[in-house]
Write a protein that holds these residues in place. Structure first.
Motif, PDB file in Angstrom:
ATOM      1  N   TYR A  89       0.838  -1.192   0.000  1.00 16.36           N
ATOM      2  CA  TYR A  89       0.000   0.000   0.000  1.00 16.36           C
ATOM      3  C   TYR A  89       0.877   1.247   0.000  1.00 16.36           C
ATOM      4  O   TYR A  89       1.788   1.397   0.820  1.00 16.36           O
ATOM      5  CB  TYR A  89      -0.921   0.026   1.216  1.00 16.36           C
ATOM      6  CG  TYR A  89      -1.817   1.230   1.233  1.00 16.36           C
ATOM      7  CD1 TYR A  89      -2.947   1.293   0.428  1.00 16.36           C
ATOM      8  CD2 TYR A  89      -1.520   2.329   2.043  1.00 16.36           C
ATOM      9  CE1 TYR A  89      -3.771   2.406   0.427  1.00 16.36           C
ATOM     10  CE2 TYR A  89      -2.324   3.448   2.049  1.00 16.36           C
ATOM     11  CZ  TYR A  89      -3.461   3.480   1.238  1.00 16.36           C
ATOM     12  OH  TYR A  89      -4.260   4.589   1.232  1.00 16.36           O
ATOM     13  N   LYS A  90       0.574   2.141  -0.947  1.00 17.31           N
ATOM     14  CA  LYS A  90       1.277   3.418  -1.027  1.00 17.31           C
ATOM     15  C   LYS A  90       0.264   4.532  -1.216  1.00 17.31           C
ATOM     16  O   LYS A  90      -0.630   4.436  -2.065  1.00 17.31           O
ATOM     17  CB  LYS A  90       2.261   3.420  -2.205  1.00 17.31           C
ATOM     18  CG  LYS A  90       3.458   2.501  -2.023  1.00 17.31           C
ATOM     19  CD  LYS A  90       4.403   2.616  -3.210  1.00 17.31           C
ATOM     20  CE  LYS A  90       5.626   1.734  -3.032  1.00 17.31           C
ATOM     21  NZ  LYS A  90       6.548   1.822  -4.187  1.00 17.31           N
ATOM     22  N   GLU A  91       0.406   5.579  -0.415  1.00 17.79           N
ATOM     23  CA  GLU A  91      -0.470   6.732  -0.567  1.00 17.79           C
ATOM     24  C   GLU A  91      -0.123   7.446  -1.863  1.00 17.79           C
ATOM     25  O   GLU A  91       1.040   7.669  -2.186  1.00 17.79           O
ATOM     26  CB  GLU A  91      -0.299   7.693   0.610  1.00 17.79           C
ATOM     27  CG  GLU A  91      -0.858   7.165   1.916  1.00 17.79           C
ATOM     28  CD  GLU A  91      -2.372   7.219   1.953  1.00 17.79           C
ATOM     29  OE1 GLU A  91      -2.956   7.791   1.012  1.00 17.79           O
ATOM     30  OE2 GLU A  91      -2.968   6.672   2.898  1.00 17.79           O
ATOM     31  N   SER A  92      -1.165   7.782  -2.631  1.00 22.81           N
ATOM     32  CA  SER A  92      -0.935   8.476  -3.895  1.00 22.81           C
ATOM     33  C   SER A  92      -2.068   9.447  -4.135  1.00 22.81           C
ATOM     34  O   SER A  92      -3.249   9.096  -4.026  1.00 22.81           O
ATOM     35  CB  SER A  92      -0.835   7.474  -5.049  1.00 22.81           C
ATOM     36  OG  SER A  92      -0.701   8.154  -6.274  1.00 22.81           O
ATOM     37  N   SER A 109       0.933  -1.865  -6.033  1.00 23.87           N
ATOM     38  CA  SER A 109       0.138  -0.786  -5.442  1.00 23.87           C
ATOM     39  C   SER A 109      -1.353  -1.031  -5.639  1.00 23.87           C
ATOM     40  O   SER A 109      -2.166  -0.779  -4.738  1.00 23.87           O
ATOM     41  CB  SER A 109       0.537   0.551  -6.053  1.00 23.87           C
ATOM     42  OG  SER A 109       1.898   0.837  -5.803  1.00 23.87           O
ATOM     43  N   SER A 110      -1.721  -1.528  -6.828  1.00 19.61           N
ATOM     44  CA  SER A 110      -3.130  -1.823  -7.086  1.00 19.61           C
ATOM     45  C   SER A 110      -3.645  -2.897  -6.140  1.00 19.61           C
ATOM     46  O   SER A 110      -4.737  -2.761  -5.560  1.00 19.61           O
ATOM     47  CB  SER A 110      -3.300  -2.275  -8.541  1.00 19.61           C
ATOM     48  OG  SER A 110      -4.631  -2.654  -8.792  1.00 19.61           O
ATOM     49  N   LEU A 111      -2.865  -3.938  -5.945  1.00 23.39           N
ATOM     50  CA  LEU A 111      -3.275  -4.998  -5.022  1.00 23.39           C
ATOM     51  C   LEU A 111      -3.344  -4.491  -3.590  1.00 23.39           C
ATOM     52  O   LEU A 111      -4.206  -4.897  -2.813  1.00 23.39           O
ATOM     53  CB  LEU A 111      -2.312  -6.179  -5.121  1.00 23.39           C
ATOM     54  CG  LEU A 111      -2.333  -6.960  -6.437  1.00 23.39           C
ATOM     55  CD1 LEU A 111      -1.277  -8.060  -6.422  1.00 23.39           C
ATOM     56  CD2 LEU A 111      -3.707  -7.562  -6.695  1.00 23.39           C
ATOM     57  N   GLY A 112      -2.416  -3.595  -3.224  1.00 19.94           N
ATOM     58  CA  GLY A 112      -2.450  -3.023  -1.881  1.00 19.94           C
ATOM     59  C   GLY A 112      -3.718  -2.238  -1.630  1.00 19.94           C
ATOM     60  O   GLY A 112      -4.341  -2.352  -0.564  1.00 19.94           O
ATOM     61  N   LYS A 113      -4.152  -1.445  -2.611  1.00 19.70           N
ATOM     62  CA  LYS A 113      -5.397  -0.687  -2.466  1.00 19.70           C
ATOM     63  C   LYS A 113      -6.605  -1.623  -2.412  1.00 19.70           C
ATOM     64  O   LYS A 113      -7.555  -1.392  -1.649  1.00 19.70           O
ATOM     65  CB  LYS A 113      -5.533   0.305  -3.628  1.00 19.70           C
ATOM     66  CG  LYS A 113      -4.532   1.453  -3.580  1.00 19.70           C
ATOM     67  CD  LYS A 113      -4.728   2.395  -4.745  1.00 19.70           C
ATOM     68  CE  LYS A 113      -3.748   3.566  -4.678  1.00 19.70           C
ATOM     69  NZ  LYS A 113      -4.021   4.440  -3.532  1.00 19.70           N
ATOM     70  N   ILE A 114      -6.570  -2.676  -3.216  1.00 21.62           N
ATOM     71  CA  ILE A 114      -7.679  -3.640  -3.197  1.00 21.62           C
ATOM     72  C   ILE A 114      -7.796  -4.290  -1.821  1.00 21.62           C
ATOM     73  O   ILE A 114      -8.892  -4.412  -1.261  1.00 21.62           O
ATOM     74  CB  ILE A 114      -7.474  -4.697  -4.301  1.00 21.62           C
ATOM     75  CG1 ILE A 114      -7.723  -4.083  -5.679  1.00 21.62           C
ATOM     76  CG2 ILE A 114      -8.390  -5.900  -4.074  1.00 21.62           C
ATOM     77  CD1 ILE A 114      -7.406  -5.011  -6.827  1.00 21.62           C
ATOM     78  N   LEU A 115      -6.671  -4.711  -1.273  1.00 24.72           N
ATOM     79  CA  LEU A 115      -6.695  -5.351   0.044  1.00 24.72           C
ATOM     80  C   LEU A 115      -7.213  -4.400   1.113  1.00 24.72           C
ATOM     81  O   LEU A 115      -7.982  -4.797   2.001  1.00 24.72           O
ATOM     82  CB  LEU A 115      -5.300  -5.857   0.411  1.00 24.72           C
ATOM     83  CG  LEU A 115      -4.796  -7.071  -0.373  1.00 24.72           C
ATOM     84  CD1 LEU A 115      -3.377  -7.420   0.046  1.00 24.72           C
ATOM     85  CD2 LEU A 115      -5.711  -8.273  -0.154  1.00 24.72           C
ATOM     86  N   LEU A 116      -6.811  -3.142   1.039  1.00 26.89           N
ATOM     87  CA  LEU A 116      -7.271  -2.170   2.029  1.00 26.89           C
ATOM     88  C   LEU A 116      -8.781  -1.973   1.934  1.00 26.89           C
ATOM     89  O   LEU A 116      -9.487  -1.951   2.964  1.00 26.89           O
ATOM     90  CB  LEU A 116      -6.544  -0.843   1.829  1.00 26.89           C
ATOM     91  CG  LEU A 116      -6.897   0.270   2.826  1.00 26.89           C
ATOM     92  CD1 LEU A 116      -6.528  -0.141   4.239  1.00 26.89           C
ATOM     93  CD2 LEU A 116      -6.198   1.575   2.452  1.00 26.89           C
ATOM     94  N   GLU A 117      -9.307  -1.851   0.703  1.00 26.07           N
ATOM     95  CA  GLU A 117     -10.749  -1.652   0.542  1.00 26.07           C
ATOM     96  C   GLU A 117     -11.536  -2.903   0.920  1.00 26.07           C
ATOM     97  O   GLU A 117     -12.652  -2.806   1.450  1.00 26.07           O
ATOM     98  CB  GLU A 117     -11.054  -1.237  -0.899  1.00 26.07           C
ATOM     99  CG  GLU A 117     -10.465   0.104  -1.305  1.00 26.07           C
ATOM    100  CD  GLU A 117     -10.898   1.235  -0.383  1.00 26.07           C
ATOM    101  OE1 GLU A 117     -12.084   1.263   0.021  1.00 26.07           O
ATOM    102  OE2 GLU A 117     -10.053   2.080  -0.042  1.00 26.07           O
TER     103      GLU A 117
END
Length: 936
Positions: free
Chosen positions: A484-487, A498-506
């Motif tokens: 996960y990276k803030e962007s 990064s896409s997978l990190g955002k998916i996991l967070l959501e």
């Protein structure tokens, strides 16, 4: 019955009229030169007497009727498309065939079956070409041009519906016929402008909707194709499966160009038949689907909110949504209100509707706002009752049909995942949210949108099941690259990680919200299963640091609030505690969770038995004797917490000791003796053993954490540095069962400063209080677990024991290794011997080493390789201990009754046995053999 004729009776006037008409038709077509065109012949002899012929068909033998129909169809198929009134001929011919097939059953052989499909195929091809030509010329697709094709296909269905002797070749012919029909129909528009679709055909008894009739043609074709695949799809050759996939791909391409914006009953029926047929293909594909996954996903995604696009934004309610006047109500109080208002006995739809008019359910969750009379609190069955249980109004019927389309699309996504999970993983960003999971963005719908906002329970259940399928299997490996990276940049390229990190967070956000607010039992079970898979797959070290603590807090909060349905409470509670266990066992451990646990134990609430935090919850449920499954899950949660966060154990020892003693003493009384053979293997005995073993493992983990166990003793390898060729053989001995002591933890202040004796008091208490109950237990699994506890001891603890306790430990190990008849117990004893033999005070005693060598040497010749491995490992450690001991005898001299040459012989035999078995541990024994030889 009908169509069989009357044997021995004179033909009726209707039968004579039929035979006269068709004999005249055959004669006229053979006349050279022909006196009339085919259109005129058909019109004068057959079509102008349609009603009489339909009545006559019932009185004639079915094979005669079939022969005449086939002749007529061949004649119509040979009619030139530019002849006068050909459209009328097609229409009336299809109507006649359709009506005859409804009242006459045909007994088809393979030849007649092939002829029927061949003739119908030519006829349908002409119908569709004529429709396409009219559409190209006028730009209007009249229903009078497409209805004949639909009725013609319905006639095929009527003919084959009575066919019982299906052969594989017949099914293949039918599938090819249907694929041609579907392929040809792609040239006909699916729908027309609403004003044009109102055209009516006079003089014809229409049984079909006059709107969007091309979709109805494909609806019938896909329904028939689905029936054929269900009947014999597994036996179809690969080339047929490829053809089926290609036709579906073409249909998908058409749908991708024209999104499903039309949401009426005819189109809903078409979409449902198409998706249900696709489901039958994907559940057991006989050829690769990877080339089609991206297109299939893009189209299926459009159906996730089918039927919901016309709703206003305010009607998209999250599960657990509260009205303004009840916004201050807690979730627990809301569930109580829900229990009183909606969770009673079954009420018919008309009474439910009346209740909704009389009572304002301000706190009813999103799951109860179900347009198709579903309730999120009634159990889901395998039937379609969730779809059909409406009040019968047209609006409700349409909403039910739309919900079926959504469920079918979601099911197809699940099928794609099972058929080709690797290809589908590349489409995760289309199916799962990357931002704002709790917002109802219907223009960018995902599976989480369905799970959170869909008013149909069955659609939400299907979404949850699909998420389980997606998260299971290879995804646990695939997701390890997530980060996960803030962007703040929008529209720019996003790396896969990064896409997978955002998916996991959501996914965490949406699922944790549902865990807190969902009331439906079976959906909650699925949610807990998804959470388990999500926790297992998420690399929390590269995610926001507060994410894992949020998981733990949310799950504990839901456990504390409880579950209202008593019959399902135990299962849900066990599932929730299982999720909590998995979160606590996540590696590497979380500094925030460690601080949270330390705050809890330092507050003193555990000692006062107040329900305050995670540990208090686990301690409370670990003594739930009324439900041993919950007890087992809570014990596993405690073990995970002590393993990953060992610095909290000292402050909890009092509760640990009391709970373990209570459990093992109770279970030992309830467990039958070895002579009670009639109870051996019973479910009660099995679960009792599992709970006892889990309690022993908690005790084992706590003792390891308190005494600072980190593996085998770090014997001084400096003595080996001077031995030639031995430098490269030096190994670091580690045991994976050692608690997780992080580097930053070593500088932390251990909770409870009085614990400066490295666990000696706790070990003494365990040996005096717990071990006598479990070392001689009737269950071999319990005995093995109790022996394993000694493998977690440290030399500093052993050194502080009295001579009596040391002898008790050593004699227990030797007795278990030599006398116990169960291999797993002997293996555990050998492992403990391998640990304790490295203690300086043990390896300097020739008497003790001799007993150890004798016990281990016996097990090196055991029939099971699992026992030989641990015995050889223990023997290698004994040799290492002898090499490092200052009291080692010179080569050739005795050490008790065993000389060094005998040790070398034993090691050689162990190495040969393990090498023969192909086991990697042979290298370990060979290393000890070399070092021992070089030392001497």
């Amino acid at each position: 019955m009908a169509g069989k004729g009357f044997e021995g009776a004179a033909p009726t006037s209707l039968a004579r009229s039929w035979r006269t008409a068709f004999l005249t038709l055959r004669d006229e077509t053979l006349t050279i030169p022909p006196r009339n065109s085919n259109v005129q012949l058909l019109d004068n002899l057959i079509l102008s007497h349609s009603n009489a012929l339909v009545s006559a068909a019932v009185e004639l033998p079915s094979h005669e009727v079939l022969s005449d129909i086939l002749f007529m169809m061949e004649l119509v198929a040979a009619t030139s498309s530019d002849e006068e009134d050909c459209t009328r001929i097609y229409l009336q011919t299809s109507r006649l065939i359709h009506d005859i097939c409804r009242c006459v059953s045909f007994d088809l052989n393979f030849s007649s079956y092939s002829s029927v499909l061949s003739c119908f195929g030519k006829m349908l091809n002409l119908f569709l070409r004529n429709v396409a030509a009219i559409c190209d010329i006028s730009g209007i697709c009249s229903t009078t041009t497409i209805v004949p094709a639909i009725e013609c296909l319905q006639a095929v269905r009527f003919i084959i519906i009575s066919h019982r002797r299906w052969l594989q070749s017949e099914d293949i012919i039918l599938v090819k016929f249907l694929l041609d029909v579907i392929d040809c129909s792609h040239g006909v528009p699916f729908w027309m402008p609403h004003s044009i679709c109102k055209e009516k055909s006079t003089g014809i008894n229409m049984r079909f909707s006059t709107e969007r009739s091309s979709s109805e043609l494909q609806t019938v074709a896909f329904e028939m194709l689905g029936e054929a695949i269900s009947r014999a799809g597994s036996s179809f050759p690969v080339d047929i499966w490829r053809s089926i996939l290609e036709v579906f791909r073409k249909t998908m391409d058409v749908l991708a160009l024209k999104p499903p914006v039309v949401e009426d009953s005819a189109m809903s029926r078409f979409y449902e038949s198409f998706l249900c047929c696709l489901h039958l293909i994907l559940i057991d594909p006989k050829c690769a689907v990877s080339d089609h996954v991206s297109v299939f996903v893009a189209v299926l995604r459009m159906f996730l909110v089918y039927g919901l696009s016309g709703r206003t934004p305010g009607t998209y309610l999250l599960v657990g949504h509260k009205e303004k006047e009840l916004s201050s109500m807690s979730p627990k109080a809301s569930r109580e209100l829900l229990k009183k208002s909606d969770h009673g006995t079954y009420r018919p739809p008309h009474l439910r509707k009346r209740d909704c008019l009389n009572v304002k359910h301000g706190s009813v969750r999103h799951s109860q706002y179900m347009s198709d009379s579903e309730s999120s609190t009634i159990n889901v069955t395998s039937s379609d009752s969730e779809f059909s249980d409406g009040d019968g109004s047209a609006n409700d019927s349409g909403r039910v049909q739309n919900s079926r389309v959504r469920v079918a699309a979601i099911t197809c996504i699940q099928d794609l995942c099972q058929a080709d999970s690797k290809s589908l993983s590349m489409q995760w960003s289309l199916l799962l949210p990357t931002s704002d999971a709790l917002q109802a963005r219907m223009h960018d719908a995902t599976l989480m949108t369905c799970l959170l906002f869909d008013p149909c329970l069955k659609a939400r259940m299907a979404s949850a099941t699909t998420l389980v399928t997606m998260m299971d299997g290879l995804s646990s490996i695939f997701l390890q690259v997530a980060e996960y990276k803030e962007s703040n940049k929008f529209g720019s390229f996003m790396a896969l990680s990064s896409s997978l990190g955002k998916i996991l967070l959501e996914l965490h956000r949406g699922l944790l919200y549902l865990i807190e607010h969902e009331a439906h039992t079976k959906l909650l079970v699925l949610l807990f299963r998804i959470i388990k898979l999500l926790i297992s797959s998420t690399p929390y070290s590269r995610m926001p640091p507060n994410l894992l603590p949020l998981v733990v807090t949310s799950i504990r909060t839901r456990i504390e609030e409880g579950f209202w349905l008593k019959s399902e409470r135990s299962g849900l509670l066990a599932a929730a505690i299982g999720c909590l266990t998995l979160a606590l066992s996540t590696s590497p451990s979380s500094a925030q969770i460690r601080n949270m646990l330390c705050d809890e134990v330092s507050s003193g609430h555990i000692e006062t038995e107040k329900k305050f935090g995670v540990l208090s919850t686990l301690f409370e449920y670990s003594i739930q004797s009324s439900c041993l499954t919950i007890c087992l899950e809570a014990l596993q949660g405690l073990k995970a917490a002590f393993h990953n966060y060992p610095n909290i154990v000292t402050a909890c020892w009092k509760q640990i000791s009391a709970i373990v003693y209570q459990l093992i003493s109770t279970m030992c009384v309830e467990t039958p003796s070895r002579q009670s053979s009639e109870l051996v293997g019973s479910p009660t005995t099995f679960i009792n053993e599992k709970v006892t073993i889990a309690a022993i493992k908690v005790l084992d983990e706590a003792l390891r954490a308190i005494s600072g166990f980190q593996g085998t003793e770090d014997l001084s390898d400096d003595k080996l540095m001077d031995i030639p060729f031995a430098y490269d053989c030096i190994r670091t001995k580690k045991v994976s069962s050692a608690p997780s002591y992080d580097v930053e933890e070593k500088d932390d202040v251990i909770v409870n400063f009085e614990a400066c004796d490295s666990g000696i008091q706790q070990w003494c208490e365990a040996i005096e209080k717990h071990m006598p109950l479990i070392l001689c237990h009737s269950s071999a699994m319990v005995r093995a677990a109790s022996i394993t506890c000694f493998a977690g001891m440290t030399s500093s603890v052993f050194m502080c024991f009295t001579k009596e306790k040391q002898d008790f430990i050593l004699s227990s190990l030797v007795h278990a290794a030599v006398r116990d008849s169960v291999p797993s117990v002997r293996s555990s004893a050998c492992r403990a011997v391998g640990i304790i033999s490295c203690f300086p005070q043990v390896c300097q005693s020739a008497e003790v080493l001799e007993k150890f060598i004798h016990a281990v040497e016996i097990n090196t010749r055991d029939a099971l390789i699992s026992v030989r491995i641990t015995a050889s490992w223990a023997l290698a450690n004994i040799c290492d201990a002898i090499c490092h001991s200052d009291r080692i005898p010179p080569f050739g001299q005795q050490m008790g009754s065993i000389s060094n040459p005998q040790l070398i012989v034993l090691l050689t035999e162990c190495a040969l046995h393990l090498t023969k078995d192909g086991d990697k541990n042979s290298n370990m024994v060979i290393r000890s053999l070399v070092i021992h030889g070089l030392k001497n």
